[in-house]
Design an enzyme around this catalytic site. Structure first.
Site, PDB file in Angstrom:
ATOM      1  N   THR A   8      20.506   5.745 -17.560  1.00  0.00           N
ATOM      2  CA  THR A   8      20.198   4.682 -17.004  1.00  0.00           C
ATOM      3  C   THR A   8      20.156   3.703 -17.569  1.00  0.00           C
ATOM      4  OG1 THR A   8      18.367   3.938 -15.356  1.00  0.00           O
ATOM      5  CG2 THR A   8      17.471   4.746 -16.970  1.00  0.00           C
ATOM      6  N   ASN A  10      18.842   1.007 -15.667  1.00  0.00           N
ATOM      7  CA  ASN A  10      17.392   0.243 -15.205  1.00  0.00           C
ATOM      8  C   ASN A  10      16.450  -0.238 -16.411  1.00  0.00           C
ATOM      9  OD1 ASN A  10      15.504  -0.722 -13.608  1.00  0.00           O
ATOM     10  ND2 ASN A  10      15.687   0.524 -11.851  1.00  0.00           N
ATOM     11  N   GLN A  11      16.463  -1.551 -16.955  1.00  0.00           N
ATOM     12  CA  GLN A  11      14.903  -0.980 -17.961  1.00  0.00           C
ATOM     13  C   GLN A  11      13.684  -1.375 -16.863  1.00  0.00           C
ATOM     14  OE1 GLN A  11      14.963  -1.867 -21.213  1.00  0.00           O
ATOM     15  NE2 GLN A  11      17.929  -2.011 -21.260  1.00  0.00           N
ATOM     16  N   LYS A  13      13.044   1.119 -15.028  1.00  0.00           N
ATOM     17  CA  LYS A  13      12.509   2.973 -15.524  1.00  0.00           C
ATOM     18  C   LYS A  13      12.092   2.656 -16.141  1.00  0.00           C
ATOM     19  CE  LYS A  13      15.488   4.921 -12.471  1.00  0.00           C
ATOM     20  NZ  LYS A  13      16.419   5.991 -12.247  1.00  0.00           N
ATOM     21  N   GLU A  41      29.610   9.723 -10.986  1.00  0.00           N
ATOM     22  CA  GLU A  41      29.247   9.493  -9.590  1.00  0.00           C
ATOM     23  C   GLU A  41      28.419  10.522  -8.901  1.00  0.00           C
ATOM     24  OE1 GLU A  41      32.958  10.360  -5.634  1.00  0.00           O
ATOM     25  OE2 GLU A  41      33.253  10.500  -7.979  1.00  0.00           O
ATOM     26  N   ASP A  70      16.652  11.455  -9.836  1.00  0.00           N
ATOM     27  CA  ASP A  70      17.846  11.125  -8.676  1.00  0.00           C
ATOM     28  C   ASP A  70      16.911  11.119  -8.021  1.00  0.00           C
ATOM     29  OD1 ASP A  70      19.782   9.972  -7.174  1.00  0.00           O
ATOM     30  OD2 ASP A  70      19.909  12.130  -5.583  1.00  0.00           O
ATOM     31  N   SER A  71      16.451   9.629  -6.943  1.00  0.00           N
ATOM     32  CA  SER A  71      14.997   9.350  -6.443  1.00  0.00           C
ATOM     33  C   SER A  71      15.488   8.968  -5.128  1.00  0.00           C
ATOM     34  CB  SER A  71      14.335   8.580  -7.417  1.00  0.00           C
ATOM     35  OG  SER A  71      14.298   7.362  -7.699  1.00  0.00           O
ATOM     36  N   PHE A 153      10.162  -2.230  -8.385  1.00  0.00           N
ATOM     37  CA  PHE A 153      11.309  -2.688  -8.302  1.00  0.00           C
ATOM     38  C   PHE A 153      11.752  -1.389  -7.116  1.00  0.00           C
ATOM     39  CE2 PHE A 153      10.958   0.305 -11.318  1.00  0.00           C
ATOM     40  CZ  PHE A 153      11.489   2.045 -10.858  1.00  0.00           C
ATOM     41  N   LYS A 176       0.233   3.647 -10.461  1.00  0.00           N
ATOM     42  CA  LYS A 176       1.324   3.686 -10.057  1.00  0.00           C
ATOM     43  C   LYS A 176       2.024   5.124 -10.802  1.00  0.00           C
ATOM     44  CE  LYS A 176       6.009   2.275  -8.781  1.00  0.00           C
ATOM     45  NZ  LYS A 176       7.400   0.774  -9.057  1.00  0.00           N
TER      46      LYS A 176
END
EC number: 3.6.1.66
Length: 209
Positions: A8, A10-11, A13, A41, A70-71, A153, A176
């Site tokens: 990833t 995404n920081q 995450k 992909e 994958d979410s 996010f 969370k």
């Protein structure tokens, strides 16, 4: 601590993942910190297919243990859409504030339990010896009537958890992580890593941190 790559950029995450990994002996780094610049992909039809594909391709490029997930959000009234297309819903570059509003608009005339939804997360681990493991986590809830909360996010501000009376974006991070789809999948994966990865890490290019 032992470092492993998470597929990833995404920081947000990465921060959540490392909170969950505390006490495991592992520290997760994003791809760019490991020197990996690879776009995989996500063309699978299931969360499992996408997570495995990302983990395996980046493991082959790095020769290191790689985690990938994958979410997505499944909204029952929308036939479980956006599902595996959650990140690409309304366009990859569309802000989540816009995506969230679009989903709420689609449910404008839908009320109560008919707004049921869930977050799903599959985490895959690909090992240099060819072994692959996956774990899955879910959290049930409903689509909120308005966006609330500054934590988290993505779709967090519109995912309402009735048992706690708030969206996942309003929850403290510790709560969370304990309840979330990603938290559950990662907790299960943490156990797999702790049980099976020790011998493999001896030859990991990253070594000890």
């Amino acid at each position: 601590m032992k470092r492993i790559i998470f597929a990833t950029k995404n920081q947000g995450k990465i921060r959540e993942i490392n909170e969950i990994m505390k006490g495991s002996g592992f520290y997760v780094v994003p791809m760019e910190e490991a020197g990996i610049d690879l776009d995989v992909e996500e063309d699978g039809s299931t969360f499992e297919e996408n997570a495995i594909k990302k983990a395996v391709e980046i493991m082959e490029a790095s020769n290191s243990i790689v985690l990938a997930d994958d979410s997505g959000l499944e909204v029952d009234h929308l036939d479980k859409a956006p599902g595996v297309y959650s990140a690409r819903f309304a366009g990859v570059d569309t802000p989540y504030a816009v995506k969230n509003q679009m989903i709420m608009d689609k449910l404008a005339d839908v009320h109560g339990e008919d707004r049921s939804a869930r977050f799903v997360c599959v985490v895959a681990a690909a090992f240099p010896d060819g072994r692959v493991a996956t774990t899955r986590g879910t959290i049930e809830g409903r689509i909120a009537y308005e966006s609330k909360g500054d934590h988290g996010f993505g779709y967090d501000p519109i995912f309402y958890v009735p048992s706690h009376g708030c969206t996942t974006a309003e929850m403290p991070l510790e709560l969370k992580n304990r309840l979330s789809h990603r938290g559950k999948a990662l907790e299960a994966m943490k156990q797999i890593l702790m049980e099976y990865a020790e011998g493999i890490f001896e030859d990991d290019d990253f070594g000890d941190q």
